[in-house]
Design a protein around this motif. Structure first.
Motif, PDB file in Angstrom:
ATOM      1  N   ARG A  29       0.822  -1.224   0.248  1.00 12.29           N
ATOM      2  CA  ARG A  29      -0.155   0.061   0.053  1.00 12.29           C
ATOM      3  C   ARG A  29       0.983   1.324   0.204  1.00 12.29           C
ATOM      4  O   ARG A  29       2.007   1.423   0.349  1.00 12.29           O
ATOM      5  N   GLU A  35      -1.016  10.535   8.064  1.00 14.19           N
ATOM      6  CA  GLU A  35       0.079   9.811   8.653  1.00 14.19           C
ATOM      7  C   GLU A  35       0.034   9.855  10.147  1.00 14.19           C
ATOM      8  O   GLU A  35      -0.028  10.809  10.662  1.00 14.19           O
ATOM      9  N   HIS A  36       0.060   8.670  10.897  1.00 10.91           N
ATOM     10  CA  HIS A  36       0.507   8.537  12.265  1.00 10.91           C
ATOM     11  C   HIS A  36      -1.055   8.981  12.928  1.00 10.91           C
ATOM     12  O   HIS A  36      -0.853   9.370  14.020  1.00 10.91           O
ATOM     13  N   ASP A  38      -3.782   6.779  12.439  1.00  7.22           N
ATOM     14  CA  ASP A  38      -4.665   5.708  12.896  1.00  7.22           C
ATOM     15  C   ASP A  38      -4.760   5.162  14.051  1.00  7.22           C
ATOM     16  O   ASP A  38      -5.368   4.753  14.678  1.00  7.22           O
ATOM     17  N   GLY A 170      -0.658   1.061  14.171  1.00  5.05           N
ATOM     18  CA  GLY A 170      -2.041   1.204  13.956  1.00  5.05           C
ATOM     19  C   GLY A 170      -2.570   0.032  12.926  1.00  5.05           C
ATOM     20  O   GLY A 170      -1.924  -0.730  12.677  1.00  5.05           O
ATOM     21  N   ASP A 173      -2.467  -0.384   7.637  1.00  5.36           N
ATOM     22  CA  ASP A 173      -1.889  -0.914   6.794  1.00  5.36           C
ATOM     23  C   ASP A 173      -2.544  -2.399   6.509  1.00  5.36           C
ATOM     24  O   ASP A 173      -2.798  -2.698   5.067  1.00  5.36           O
ATOM     25  N   TYR A 222       9.558   4.823  15.631  1.00  8.46           N
ATOM     26  CA  TYR A 222       8.115   4.803  15.607  1.00  8.46           C
ATOM     27  C   TYR A 222       7.485   4.702  16.871  1.00  8.46           C
ATOM     28  O   TYR A 222       6.627   5.580  17.336  1.00  8.46           O
TER      29      TYR A 222
HETATM   30  C1  GLA Z   1       2.993   2.419   9.659  1.00  2.00           C
HETATM   31  C2  GLA Z   1       2.301   1.787  10.641  1.00  2.00           C
HETATM   32  C3  GLA Z   1       0.334   2.290  10.242  1.00  2.00           C
HETATM   33  C4  GLA Z   1       0.730   3.836  10.427  1.00  2.00           C
HETATM   34  C5  GLA Z   1       1.704   4.458   9.502  1.00  2.00           C
HETATM   35  C6  GLA Z   1       1.906   6.177   9.751  1.00  2.00           C
HETATM   36  O1  GLA Z   1       2.766   2.049   8.308  1.00  2.00           O
HETATM   37  O2  GLA Z   1       2.154   0.542  10.284  1.00  2.00           O
HETATM   38  O3  GLA Z   1      -0.266   1.811  11.458  1.00  2.00           O
HETATM   39  O4  GLA Z   1       0.754   4.321  11.822  1.00  2.00           O
HETATM   40  O5  GLA Z   1       3.122   4.057   9.751  1.00  2.00           O
HETATM   41  O6  GLA Z   1       0.885   6.574   9.187  1.00  2.00           O
END
Ligand code: GLA
Length: 393
Positions: A29, A35-36, A38, A170, A173, A222
């Motif tokens: 994906r 971003e960040h 979820d 989160g 993905d 992260y």
């Molecule tokens: C990674 C995580 C997701 C999300 C992104 C940031 O891909 O797996 O859950 O938090 O980072 O948006």
């Protein structure tokens, strides 16, 4: 249509273990915006893309799982009687984690041999891990006769990532890798677990550029960001009754709590609150066909990710700057977890090829690095791919 390396994986699997009884494909994906957000119940807008993982399964008569990675040319064995909660920092943590979650959920596992083969770039922010997990789960579902709706697929795979692999991600993905739909971006409400499918106008292309700087979710950064976010969120929840998640917080709520949290938490939370608003705005302008406005939101999202969220890196910032200066590029930003990986670029359809040439040349001149670039279209997620292949039989 299978790729040459998928066909080789099938042949190899059959020679090794006999014919497969269950097969699954899961894509990668790219996240367009959001971003960040979820893991605080927020909004995201990813799409599934053409890279994918193939999982082939042949039953075994004992109670073992044997995984073979065609990419690493390695085998790993797991005793299914009681799968230990023990990750190794290796590729097989992902399929093993999925088996572990199923067992925790009370699913009776039976022995199997599984080949995994994929072309998703690793550590590039394109969700190679979710792709492996979802492919594994769907191949197992076929074997064990499990009916798995989208929300369950996403939840099982997320738990594998969170609880077994140890990356506190989160749901974005796993959700889009499983549930994506051809030619559509997917705006996901990560709290309600509902989504909206949005067509992308014909006039644009999505171009992914890999900075070639690797990132790792299970590594500390992260998780550090997530801790900063959750600390800030907890302060707001305590001081503003009714606001449990950042999803519900306004900038005014944040300001009112600013003296109670660290500067870092304040900035991380500000990114998330403004990012949720940008995703909603992106949906609106996309529905109105205003691709220029969409590109501008992407540019703003990058600035917020870089300055407030503090999760970009020099190479990626350079790649974004170069892209934004090229004619025909409507907006560029980092995509995925951050600290390296890929950028996502919205480019006028007729100029996508020249954009790729220009961005590669510019990045090479600035950093000495050869970026891989891909012009991509939204593809089906694993569940739609499974349905279509059943229809074709
Ligand atoms: C990674 C995580 C997701 C999300 C992104 C940031 O891909 O797996 O859950 O938090 O980072 O948006």
């Amino acid at each position: 249509m299978m790729t040459a390396s998928e066909l080789r994986a099938v042949q190899n699997h059959r020679e090794r273990w006999g014919n497969e009884t269950s097969v699954a494909f899961a894509p990668a994906r790219v996240n367009l915006i959001g971003e960040h957000t979820d893991y605080t119940g927020g909004l995201v807008m990813p799409m599934a893309i053409g890279f994918r993982t193939l999982a082939l399964l042949t039953p075994r008569s004992d109670n073992k799982a044997v995984f073979y990675s065609a990419n690493f040319e390695q085998e790993a064995e797991l005793d299914l009687n009681a799968i230990p909660l023990e990750s190794h920092g290796e590729w097989y943590d992902y399929p093993a984690g999925v088996a572990w979650v199923l067992q925790q959920d009370g699913v009776a596992l039976k022995g199997f041999n599984m080949t995994l083969s994929g072309d998703v770039p690793l550590g590039a922010g394109l969700s190679s891990s979710a792709s492996i997990q979802v492919a594994t789960l769907l191949a197992l579902a076929g074997y064990l006769g499990l009916e798995l709706p989208l929300e369950r697929v996403a939840t099982v795979c997320r738990r594998a990532e969170n609880e077994y692999v140890g990356a506190k991600t989160g749901i974005m993905d796993q959700f889009v890798v499983a549930g994506g739909v051809e030619n559509r971006a997917m705006m996901i409400d990560c709290r309600a677990m509902t989504y909206d499918l949005l067509p992308l106008p014909e006039s644009i292309r999505v171009v992914i550029c890999n900075s070639m700087v690797k990132h790792q979710l299970a590594g500390g950064e992260y998780g550090d960001r997530r801790d900063e976010v959750e600390t800030g969120q907890a302060v707001i929840a305590q001081r503003r009754p009714g606001v449990e998640l950042l999803r519900d917080a306004t900038l005014a709520d944040l300001e009112a709590c600013a003296d109670q949290m660290s500067e870092a938490s304040l900035k991380r939370c500000r990114h998330i609150i403004t990012e949720n608003a940008r995703v909603l705005a992106a949906r609106q302008v996309l529905l109105a066909g205003d691709v220029v406005a969409f590109g501008n939101l992407m540019k703003q999202a990058h600035v917020s990710f870089r300055d407030d969220f503090g999760a970009s890196c020099d190479e990626v910032d350079t790649l974004v700057e170069i892209a934004n200066a090229i004619d025909g590029c409507l907006g560029a930003r980092i995509t995925g977890g951050g600290f390296g990986g890929c950028t996502v670029n919205l480019v006028e359809a007729g100029r996508a090829e020249e954009f790729v040439t220009a961005v590669k040349a510019g990045y090479k001149a600035a950093t000495g690095i050869d970026a891989d670039c891909f012009v991509c279209a939204p593809s089906d997620g694993a569940l739609a791919l499974a349905k279509k292949s059943l229809g074709a039989e």
